[in-house]
Write a protein that holds these residues in place. Structure first.
Motif, PDB file in Angstrom:
ATOM      1  N   LYS A  52      -3.720   3.944  -1.399  1.00 56.36           N
ATOM      2  CA  LYS A  52      -3.813   2.920  -2.432  1.00 56.36           C
ATOM      3  C   LYS A  52      -3.296   1.602  -1.885  1.00 56.36           C
ATOM      4  O   LYS A  52      -2.312   1.567  -1.150  1.00 56.36           O
ATOM      5  CB  LYS A  52      -2.984   3.330  -3.658  1.00 56.36           C
ATOM      6  N   GLU A  53      -3.987   0.519  -2.219  1.00 58.35           N
ATOM      7  CA  GLU A  53      -3.466  -0.833  -2.010  1.00 58.35           C
ATOM      8  C   GLU A  53      -3.415  -1.503  -3.376  1.00 58.35           C
ATOM      9  O   GLU A  53      -4.342  -1.357  -4.176  1.00 58.35           O
ATOM     10  CB  GLU A  53      -4.347  -1.638  -1.058  1.00 58.35           C
ATOM     11  N   LEU A 107       1.792  -4.823   3.907  1.00 53.18           N
ATOM     12  CA  LEU A 107       0.472  -4.736   4.521  1.00 53.18           C
ATOM     13  C   LEU A 107       0.517  -4.889   6.028  1.00 53.18           C
ATOM     14  O   LEU A 107      -0.412  -4.450   6.725  1.00 53.18           O
ATOM     15  CB  LEU A 107      -0.464  -5.792   3.924  1.00 53.18           C
ATOM     16  N   ASP A 108       1.577  -5.499   6.561  1.00 58.19           N
ATOM     17  CA  ASP A 108       1.701  -5.636   8.018  1.00 58.19           C
ATOM     18  C   ASP A 108       2.701  -4.633   8.595  1.00 58.19           C
ATOM     19  O   ASP A 108       3.256  -4.856   9.669  1.00 58.19           O
ATOM     20  CB  ASP A 108       2.077  -7.061   8.400  1.00 58.19           C
ATOM     21  N   ASP A 109       2.907  -3.529   7.901  1.00 59.12           N
ATOM     22  CA  ASP A 109       3.782  -2.470   8.408  1.00 59.12           C
ATOM     23  C   ASP A 109       3.281  -2.023   9.782  1.00 59.12           C
ATOM     24  O   ASP A 109       2.096  -1.710   9.942  1.00 59.12           O
ATOM     25  CB  ASP A 109       3.747  -1.286   7.431  1.00 59.12           C
ATOM     26  N   PRO A 110       4.145  -1.968  10.808  1.00 58.03           N
ATOM     27  CA  PRO A 110       3.682  -1.570  12.147  1.00 58.03           C
ATOM     28  C   PRO A 110       3.304  -0.100  12.263  1.00 58.03           C
ATOM     29  O   PRO A 110       2.719   0.305  13.275  1.00 58.03           O
ATOM     30  CB  PRO A 110       4.879  -1.901  13.043  1.00 58.03           C
ATOM     31  N   LEU A 111       3.597   0.708  11.252  1.00 59.72           N
ATOM     32  CA  LEU A 111       3.302   2.140  11.318  1.00 59.72           C
ATOM     33  C   LEU A 111       1.863   2.405  11.714  1.00 59.72           C
ATOM     34  O   LEU A 111       1.583   3.248  12.584  1.00 59.72           O
ATOM     35  CB  LEU A 111       3.610   2.799   9.972  1.00 59.72           C
ATOM     36  N   LEU A 112       0.929   1.716  11.075  1.00 58.94           N
ATOM     37  CA  LEU A 112      -0.482   1.988  11.340  1.00 58.94           C
ATOM     38  C   LEU A 112      -0.902   1.545  12.736  1.00 58.94           C
ATOM     39  O   LEU A 112      -1.951   1.976  13.228  1.00 58.94           O
ATOM     40  CB  LEU A 112      -1.364   1.297  10.296  1.00 58.94           C
ATOM     41  N   ARG A 113      -0.108   0.705  13.373  1.00 59.48           N
ATOM     42  CA  ARG A 113      -0.423   0.238  14.727  1.00 59.48           C
ATOM     43  C   ARG A 113       0.156   1.146  15.794  1.00 59.48           C
ATOM     44  O   ARG A 113      -0.498   1.438  16.800  1.00 59.48           O
ATOM     45  CB  ARG A 113       0.103  -1.196  14.918  1.00 59.48           C
ATOM     46  N   ARG A 122       1.865 -20.553   6.012  1.00 61.51           N
ATOM     47  CA  ARG A 122       1.868 -19.257   6.690  1.00 61.51           C
ATOM     48  C   ARG A 122       3.286 -18.848   7.078  1.00 61.51           C
ATOM     49  O   ARG A 122       4.121 -19.661   7.450  1.00 61.51           O
ATOM     50  CB  ARG A 122       0.968 -19.323   7.926  1.00 61.51           C
ATOM     51  N   THR A 123       3.567 -17.557   6.987  1.00 61.81           N
ATOM     52  CA  THR A 123       4.868 -17.008   7.361  1.00 61.81           C
ATOM     53  C   THR A 123       4.699 -15.975   8.466  1.00 61.81           C
ATOM     54  O   THR A 123       3.626 -15.385   8.627  1.00 61.81           O
ATOM     55  CB  THR A 123       5.559 -16.352   6.155  1.00 61.81           C
ATOM     56  N   GLU A 124       5.763 -15.761   9.250  1.00 56.50           N
ATOM     57  CA  GLU A 124       5.684 -14.807  10.358  1.00 56.50           C
ATOM     58  C   GLU A 124       5.381 -13.404   9.843  1.00 56.50           C
ATOM     59  O   GLU A 124       4.565 -12.673  10.427  1.00 56.50           O
ATOM     60  CB  GLU A 124       6.995 -14.809  11.141  1.00 56.50           C
ATOM     61  N   LEU A 125       6.037 -12.995   8.769  1.00 55.44           N
ATOM     62  CA  LEU A 125       5.806 -11.710   8.138  1.00 55.44           C
ATOM     63  C   LEU A 125       5.217 -11.942   6.754  1.00 55.44           C
ATOM     64  O   LEU A 125       5.606 -12.891   6.058  1.00 55.44           O
ATOM     65  CB  LEU A 125       7.100 -10.907   8.025  1.00 55.44           C
ATOM     66  N   LEU A 126       4.326 -11.054   6.332  1.00 56.85           N
ATOM     67  CA  LEU A 126       3.760 -11.186   5.003  1.00 56.85           C
ATOM     68  C   LEU A 126       4.841 -10.959   3.946  1.00 56.85           C
ATOM     69  O   LEU A 126       5.761 -10.166   4.145  1.00 56.85           O
ATOM     70  CB  LEU A 126       2.638 -10.167   4.811  1.00 56.85           C
ATOM     71  N   TYR A 142       0.836  -1.196   0.000  1.00 55.34           N
ATOM     72  CA  TYR A 142       0.000   0.000   0.000  1.00 55.34           C
ATOM     73  C   TYR A 142       0.873   1.249   0.000  1.00 55.34           C
ATOM     74  O   TYR A 142       2.066   1.198   0.288  1.00 55.34           O
ATOM     75  CB  TYR A 142      -1.008   0.017   1.148  1.00 55.34           C
ATOM     76  N   THR A 143       0.252   2.347  -0.357  1.00 57.00           N
ATOM     77  CA  THR A 143       0.903   3.655  -0.325  1.00 57.00           C
ATOM     78  C   THR A 143       0.233   4.495   0.749  1.00 57.00           C
ATOM     79  O   THR A 143      -1.001   4.524   0.844  1.00 57.00           O
ATOM     80  CB  THR A 143       0.774   4.356  -1.682  1.00 57.00           C
ATOM     81  N   VAL A 144       1.039   5.152   1.576  1.00 58.11           N
ATOM     82  CA  VAL A 144       0.495   6.000   2.635  1.00 58.11           C
ATOM     83  C   VAL A 144       0.942   7.441   2.434  1.00 58.11           C
ATOM     84  O   VAL A 144       2.015   7.703   1.875  1.00 58.11           O
ATOM     85  CB  VAL A 144       0.920   5.528   4.044  1.00 58.11           C
ATOM     86  N   GLU A 145       0.101   8.346   2.895  1.00 58.23           N
ATOM     87  CA  GLU A 145       0.450   9.767   2.965  1.00 58.23           C
ATOM     88  C   GLU A 145       0.263  10.232   4.398  1.00 58.23           C
ATOM     89  O   GLU A 145      -0.735   9.870   5.049  1.00 58.23           O
ATOM     90  CB  GLU A 145      -0.432  10.590   2.020  1.00 58.23           C
TER      91      GLU A 145
END
Length: 416
Positions: free
Chosen positions: A292-293, A274-280, A405-409, A135-138
């Motif tokens: 955007k995703e 998608l599992d970036d910790p920024l949003l958390r 399954r993997t620990e990180l996407l 995804y793209t973040v602003e």
């Protein structure tokens, strides 16, 4: 169907190949450094040409890549510069070039092919499917970025682009080892794709700035690569090309830095996992917009058993997969994937055995659905619910999903 001959494009024809590429993609003929770069890339590729007589009507290049897969690395053909002359569209030229590439990959023992698509309707029918997403973040920097965790307070320092590969290369390699879908970089890749002085998409942007976190006498704990631009009114933009961190605290420190650069009103980061910790760990979620995703790397399993055996698995599983493949007939059939404890002397963990079988299938799926699940991005059960995978044995999709399954996407940012 046009009768064409598929053969390697010699170096003497590379300028013809580039002219064809610029024609197809409606670009003006590149000159100077851009054309030089494109030629240097093609010189490093296996370049398939479609010739009608002596007329070049199609081009497909494959970069030899090493792609991180769960638990390891596999060779991968990075498909790029795909071009078909506008006079020869819908005549089987692309299909023929991809078939030739598949033959070459099989002959060289390359189990995977991958690409970044320009038209999502084209490549699925050749067995490619998105295997990573991003995804793209602003970020609005009118206010300081509020965080719910304490950032790492070790010092930050600027590193010149010339020094950067030697300084941050090991950190990038370490990040690759923890995520599938990442491409190994050599010096050429670093300098011509990541750290080029000019931004290929917007020449208003500055050369790359590289900031690392950590004491000068220790390996970097993280780094960020970005470019900046300013309009005539002094309003600034900062675009992040890459941000890697060994811990959430390091990531927090780097995000705090980029959002506090003077005169910058907006920070944009393209291609985040998608599992970036920024949003958390951001305290004010409204300060960040996911604009955007998108599907990133499109993957193709050229050698199904080789690919299945070439990655590690997270849980025991014993399933029979019935694979369909319209483009590579050798792949079609039933395979038993048996993942269990490693019984070899001194062996630890799990080991996979893949073999042809006549047993009844537990799951039926096309090679493109297998590609979508291969790196751990999608759970096969999701594809069962979508009607794209047929589950003959209850629980088979869930078991395969747990094993894959993997620990990180998986995550891919290197375009090619």
């Amino acid at each position: 169907m046009t009768v064409v001959d598929h053969r390697t494009i010699p170096d003497a024809h590379l300028d013809r190949a580039l002219d064809l590429h610029y024609l197809v993609f409606l670009e003006k003929d590149a000159e100077g450094e851009t054309r030089k770069l494109h030629r240097e890339i093609l010189e490093r590729c296996d370049v398939v040409g479609a010739y009608e007589g002596e007329q070049l009507v199609g081009l497909l290049a494959a970069r030899p890549l090493s792609l991180s897969v769960p638990g390891g690395e596999l060779e991968c053909a990075g498909v790029t510069f795909v071009s078909v002359a506008p006079t020869h569209r819908r005549r089987g030229v692309l299909r023929g070039m991809i078939a030739e590439l598949m033959r070459r990959c099989a002959g060289r023992g390359v189990p995977l092919a991958a690409l970044w698509e320009s038209d999502t309707a084209i490549y699925g029918r050749f067995g490619f499917e998105p295997a990573t997403r991003a995804y793209t973040v602003e970020i609005d920097t009118e206010h300081p970025l509020a965080l719910r965790i304490d950032p790492d307070e070790r010092p930050l320092r600027l590193v010149s682009p010339d020094e950067a590969p030697g300084v941050v290369g090991a950190a990038h390699a370490a990040a690759r080892s923890g995520r599938a879908g990442r491409v190994a970089r050599d010096d050429f890749w670093w300098r011509q794709h990541i750290l080029r002085p000019e931004d290929v998409d917007d020449d208003d942007f500055s050369p790359p700035r590289v900031v690392v976190l950590g004491e000068a006498d220790e390996p970097p704990a993280g780094y960020v690569i970005y470019r900046t631009a300013s309009d005539r009114e002094g309003r600034g933009k900062l675009h992040i090309g890459e941000l890697e961190a060994e811990s959430p605290a390091v990531a927090a420190a780097l995000w705090r830095y980029v959002t506090s650069v003077d005169l910058v009103d907006q920070v944009r980061a393209w291609g985040r996992p998608l599992d970036d910790p920024l949003l958390r760990f951001t305290a004010d979620r409204d300060q960040i917009s996911v604009v955007k995703e998108f599907p990133a790397l499109w993957l193709r399993l050229v050698d199904v058993p080789g690919a299945l055996a070439g990655r590690t698995w997270s849980a025991p599983v014993d399933v029979v997969l019935e694979v369909t493949d319209a483009a590579v007939a050798e792949n079609a059939g039933r395979y038993r994937l048996a993942v269990g404890p490693d019984a070899s002397p001194g062996g630890t963990g799990l080991t996979a055995r893949v073999a042809r079988t006549d047993a009844a299938p537990d799951l039926t799926l096309d090679v493109r659905e297998l590609a979508a699940c291969y790196l751990g991005d999608l759970d096969p059960a999701e594809l069962v619910r979508a009607g794209l995978v047929i589950e003959h044995t209850a629980g088979a999709a869930a078991a395969l999903g747990a094993a894959s399954r993997t620990e990180l996407l998986p995550h891919t940012t290197d375009e090619f």
